[in-house]
Design an enzyme around this catalytic site. Structure first.
Site, PDB file in Angstrom:
ATOM      1  NE  ARG A  90      29.634   7.158  18.347  1.00 14.62           N
ATOM      2  CZ  ARG A  90      29.153   7.458  17.136  1.00 14.62           C
ATOM      3  NH1 ARG A  90      29.513   8.558  16.528  1.00 14.62           N
ATOM      4  NH2 ARG A  90      28.305   6.656  16.541  1.00 14.62           N
ATOM      5  CD  GLU A 106      24.531   7.109   6.014  1.00 15.91           C
ATOM      6  OE1 GLU A 106      25.447   7.348   6.813  1.00 15.91           O
ATOM      7  OE2 GLU A 106      24.704   6.561   4.904  1.00 15.91           O
ATOM      8  CE  LYS A 113      23.385   4.458  11.747  1.00 19.70           C
ATOM      9  NZ  LYS A 113      22.815   5.584  10.999  1.00 19.70           N
TER      10      LYS A 113
END
Ligand code: ATP
Ligand code: MG
Length: 577
Positions: A282, A39, A292
């Site tokens: 992850r 994204e 982020k």
């Protein structure tokens, strides 16, 4: 994939095995197509590198393809700055995508798919407010309740959805929801919203769309139209997989004839697929944060000097710090891909960085904390160029000339007036080898008014110089130096870890990650470096002998005004502490 990245990135992980079995079984015609779907709401970090290495690695190993897709369905937080930075970072990491796409290129396709769901009675326009939706949703232990709008006719739903698309209704006034099962044990299946009204300009589509698709719906359709075979994502999406599959089962994208034209317009030439979602853990590292949102806060609160600050775990940051892309690939390869969440020590990554730099960085001499050393028996006018090899283990690096003269800079800590036990460097009356020169004996000291040593005087034993009979004479210590007359002043930025504790996200003591920031993680000192070091190209890695690996700053360095960032020390100083 570029040559540099041809090393296998995914090893023999469980995903590798699934893909290998699918290929062997001829599933999807034996094709392997993956994608990396960031994204564009921030810069990529080391965790994203795991996903990049996995997706491009799997594609590379099975002669497949990997797309870069911007998952840009959330216009408020997205920006072209990030779109550009993400592409630069993926390329820097050593990968080249087969095709570049934006989920926003599929807005028309996604819209047509939504109309199909409505026509098939699988989606309805709901007038509940966000708060009411929450009330109706139920809890983990209690089923939800059907929306009062759930039984609208197909005609009414189509009409309302078209008017949502035309911009007739205010933000949040209505949503389009999938009609699945309000009693499902999986909350993601309790009639999730698939479209919302959001009158926000989009960085790619401008004001063309007042409605935006929700992530779960957009992602599976985007995968399908791109012909993705294996959609690899992180574990938190495991509970979303039933929705991913539900949407694709209802739509049967490969057989939707009405998508042919819009797919062509979106730049899609291949056939759609029925992709398979596979989740993996992850990647996490200690002593840092990798979200982020948190990295964005560090930047906006000016706790670091931007996204590419060398203290940041962003790819732009570690690049500026001097971490080679090959080291990051090797690190994630070594870490492997599993379904178990874990935290890897940052020092393991630093070990990979040292391994790559030990082999690839030419050696140079620099003095960070200078102390003047005068060799009294060398003439004041004497100048000499001493040949040094650029790499102790690899003659291919060649040699260079290092200027030598009567006055040198040595490292302050390489001299001790009162030596601690076991000190093998220069002491009053003692001897030390000057790297590449010979053995000097300390004969005198000069102190300032405060009693600090400001100059050390020595005599050089000419018999110990290169080619002389005493050249092999042994002394305990060897120190490095830079000729004072020839030295170039360099700004040197010394970095430590950005956080003071291994788990900055741990809030159990009432603190947040911001409380654990190491405010002294950056120190700037003026160093003296040999002329050849000043000539290093931007982003060139060097080893300053005995000090560590450094990189010529990719933005600020020039041969006239050199700027070096310390990438990593020669040894793991954290392990000792
Ligand atoms: P963040 O929480 O930092 O914003 P994200 O998952 O929201 O991360 P995306 O841009 O959506 O960021 O991520 C793009 C891809 O990278 C996704 O497939 C995501 O699963 C993957 N990814 C993100 N962080 C990690 C990580 N730490 N380890 C492995 N893959 C990751
Ligand atoms: Mg995300």
């Amino acid at each position: 994939m570029t040559d540099a990245a041809s090393a296998p990135a995914a090893g023999h992980s469980f995903i590798h095995q699934i893909v290998a079995a699918d290929v062997a079984a001829g599933k999807q015609g034996g094709a392997v197509k993956t994608r990396f779907p960031p994204e564009p709401n921030g810069y990529l970090h080391l965790g994203h590198a795991k996903s990049i290495c996995l997706n491009f690695g799997i594609a590379g190993e099975f002669s497949g393809t990997c797309n870069l897709r911007f998952d840009d369905t959330n216009p408020a937080k997205e920006d072209v700055e990030y779109v550009d930075a993400i592409q630069a970072d993926v390329r820097w990491l050593g990968f080249e995508w087969s095709a570049l796409h934006h989920a926003s290129d599929y807005f028309e396709i996604l819209y047509l798919c939504a109309e199909k769901l409505i026509r098939d009675g699988k989606a309805f326009v709901c007038d509940l407010s966000a708060e009411e939706v929450r009330e109706y949703r139920g809890t983990l232990t209690e089923p939800g309740r059907n929306s009062p709008w759930r039984d609208r006719s197909v005609e009414e739903n189509l009409d309302l959805f078209r008017r949502m698309r035309a911009g007739e209704f205010a933000d949040g006034a209505r949503t389009l929801r999938a009609k699945i099962d309000m009693a499902s044990g999986n909350i993601n299946l309790r009639d999730p919203a698939i479209y919302r009204i959001r009158k926000v300009s989009h960085q790619n589509t401008g004001d063309a769309w007042p409605i935006y698709p929700m992530y779960d719906y957009a992602h599976c359709v985007s995968d399908a139209v791109e012909g993705i075979t294996h959609s690899l994502c992180t574990l938190e999406f495991e509970d979303h997989r039933p929705l991913y599959d539900w949407c694709l089962d209802q739509l049967d994208v490969p057989n939707m004839a009405e998508l042919a034209e819009p797919m062509r317009r979106a730049g899609l030439t291949g056939r759609a697929s029925r992709p398979q979602q596979i989740e993996f853990a992850r990647g996490n590292l200690d002593y840092t944060v990798m979200s982020k949102r948190k990295l964005m806060a560090l930047v906006s609160e000016k706790l670091v000097d931007g996204w590419d600050d060398p203290r940041m775990p962003t790819l732009a940051g570690v690049r500026r710090r001097g971490f080679p892309a090959a080291a990051i690939r090797a690190f994630w390869d070594r870490a492997g891909v599993t379904k178990q969440n874990s935290v890897i020590e940052f020092s393991v990554l630093e070990g990979c960085v040292r391994d790559v730099l030990d082999a690839s960085a030419p050696r140079r001499m620099a003095v960070l904390d200078p102390l003047k050393l005068v060799i009294d028996n060398v003439d004041a006018a004497h100048e000499e160029a001493i040949e040094f090899s650029n790499h102790p283990k690899n003659p291919d690096f060649g040699t260079r000339k290092v200027p030598f003269s009567r006055e040198l800079w040595i490292e302050r800590e390489d001299f001790a007036e009162v030596p601690p036990k076991g000190f093998h460097r220069l002491v009053p009356g003692g001897e030390v080898r000057l790297r590449g020169v010979g053995i000097v004996r300390c004969t005198d000291l000069v102190k300032d008014a405060d009693g600090h040593v400001v100059e050390v005087h020595c005599t050089l034993d000419a018999e110990t110089r290169h080619g002389m009979p005493g050249a092999d004479r042994k002394v305990k210590g060897t120190i490095h130096w830079v000729s004072a007359k020839h030295a170039v002043a360099a700004e040197t930025r010394l970095y430590e870890r950005l956080f003071t504790c291994a788990d900055p996200d741990d809030t159990s003591d009432g603190k947040t990650y911001a409380d654990h920031i190491n405010r002294d993680a950056k120190r700037v000192v003026q160093a003296w470096i040999e002329p050849a070091a000043a000539e290093t190209a931007r982003e060139g890695n060097v080893q300053f002998e005995r000090l560590g690996y450094f990189v010529a700053d990719r933005l600020d360095h020039t041969p006239e005004k050199p700027v070096f960032n310390r990438t990593v020390t020669l040894r793991d100083s954290y392990a000792k502490r």
